[in-house]
Design an enzyme around this catalytic site. Structure first.
Site, mmCIF file in Angstrom:
data_model
loop_
_atom_site.group_PDB
_atom_site.id
_atom_site.type_symbol
_atom_site.label_atom_id
_atom_site.label_comp_id
_atom_site.label_asym_id
_atom_site.label_seq_id
_atom_site.Cartn_x
_atom_site.Cartn_y
_atom_site.Cartn_z
ATOM 1 N N VAL A 58 -0.917 1.894 4.861
ATOM 2 C CA VAL A 58 -2.065 1.009 5.020
ATOM 3 C C VAL A 58 -3.244 1.780 5.594
ATOM 4 C CG1 VAL A 58 -2.938 -1.019 6.262
ATOM 5 C CG2 VAL A 58 -0.607 -1.020 5.374
ATOM 6 N N CYS A 59 -4.436 1.491 5.072
ATOM 7 C CA CYS A 59 -5.666 2.023 5.664
ATOM 8 C C CYS A 59 -6.718 0.926 5.626
ATOM 9 C CB CYS A 59 -6.140 3.278 4.936
ATOM 10 S SG CYS A 59 -6.667 2.985 3.227
ATOM 11 N N ALA A 60 -7.953 1.273 5.906
ATOM 12 C CA ALA A 60 -8.994 0.253 5.987
ATOM 13 C C ALA A 60 -9.340 -0.331 4.629
ATOM 14 C CB ALA A 60 -10.249 0.830 6.642
#
Length: 377
Positions: A72-74
């Site tokens: 997961v990232c932004a």
């Protein structure tokens, strides 16, 4: 194994069905500490992606081989990169990335049926897992009422089409400060009547129908009542609803494990007395068998096994600490002196909900990024 793409809906099923998941969050540490994807059976590792640019071999011992792994990232891009690097380093790992990143998670809504109502009516709760927002649709014989709808208009209009109902009434329990309301835009799109408490609407620049204490609307021939109960404290106009005589929609006044904060208009000292009066007099005068349905939840443990957020009023009167502070001075101190950080961009969000500013979609998304902070804990 190849890297697969998961949608926010896929992750939501993991949360609601209480499944296990390992999340590798590659955002900066401060962003991860402030706000992450929560699940009952989730494990986490937070390593900023820039620490992995030279390779992922160093973190392989911390990555489980027997669980689904979600990176997961932004926004998405960094998570794809890291997931592909891990896949190349160990082809046995079950790797996925979150499409749209935390931005998509913030905006996802999961509709869950709460109950059947009188005369074949239905009550649905729309759970915004990434933000803690809860919206409601009451349905009866071709007609629907919406309460505290968030800004994703199409989710509600599409659901109404799926259920073959017409949205006739749209309510906001108060002028929201933590998220942008979809009430007005949904009413404009459907021809429904939009209601807002007049005491919260002194600065709004659009037309609305005043939501006053005792207002009742009926849905369909079965006449399911949606009745308004003035319940100030979070805001001076905050209004609750009793639906079908069985369900108490409390807005941001009462939550499952906490109570509403009175400070988001800068008037905590003025409104704390109203908050106590609502919680300790108005609500205590209601039937304890009413099922409380709040407008937000704070932590994942507040979700029931079916994913709903709901609890009997009598149980909250007994167990919720905010409802059991006998000393009024202690209550005032807790509510005004020990508040959590205020919501992200809450002043601008209030301006949007007044109709004074009209940010574009991306700007609205940025305003809402982060956890729910409507409660005193």
């Amino acid at each position: 194994m190849t890297v697969t793409k998961w949608t926010a809906a896929d992750v939501a099923r993991k949360v609601i069905e209480n499944q296990s998941l390992f999340i590798l969050d590659v955002r900066n540490a401060d962003a991860f500490q402030d706000w992450k994807i929560e699940g009952h059976q989730f494990d986490y590792l937070n390593i900023p992606y820039f620490e992995l640019l030279d390779g992922v071999e160093g973190i392989l011992p911390q990555i489980p081989s027997d669980k689904d792994i979600l990176v997961v990232c932004a926004k998405e891009g960094s998570s794809i990169m890291v997931a592909e690097m891990l896949s190349e380093a160990d082809t046995t790992l079950s790797l996925s990335y979150l499409e749209g990143g935390m931005k998509s998670w913030s905006g996802y809504l999961e509709p869950i049926k709460v109950a059947d109502l009188s005369g074949n009516g239905e009550l649905y709760q729309f759970v915004r897992l990434g933000k803690g927002c809860l919206s409601y649709m009451v349905i009866s014989e071709g007609e629907a009422a919406l309460i505290d709808a968030v800004r994703f208009t199409e989710v509600f209009t599409s659901f109404a089409q799926e259920k073959n109902v017409t949205i006739k009434h749209v309510f906001d329990t108060h002028l929201h400060a933590d998220h942008i309301s979809g009430g007005r835009s949904i009413a404009e799109a459907t021809g429904a009547t939009y209601y807002l408490p007049s005491k919260d609407a002194e600065e709004v620049v659009f037309d609305y129908t005043p939501l006053e204490d005792g207002l009742t609307v009926q849905l369909g021939a079965s006449n399911i009542d949606v009745g308004a109960l003035y319940s100030p404290g979070h805001t001076i106009g905050s209004t609750s609803f009793v639906v079908d005589g069985k369900y108490l929609l409390t807005g941001d006044i009462l939550f499952i494990d906490s109570i509403g904060r009175p400070d988001l208009a800068g008037l905590a000292d003025d409104w704390v007395g109203d908050l106590r009066d609502t919680l300790y007099r108005r609500y205590r005068g209601l039937a304890e068998d009413l099922i409380v349905l709040p407008a937000h939840f704070m932590i994942i443990d507040e979700l029931n096994e079916d994913g709903t957020v709901a609890k009997r009023l009598g149980d909250l009167l007994a167990d919720n600490h905010g409802l059991n502070i006998e000393d009024e001075r202690e209550f005032r101190s807790i509510v005004t002196d020990h508040l959590p950080p205020q919501p992200n961009a809450y002043q601008q969000i209030r301006q949007v909900n007044m109709g004074k500013i009209t940010p574009d979609y991306d700007e609205q998304t940025e305003m809402e990024i982060g956890p729910n902070r409507c409660a005193v804990r």
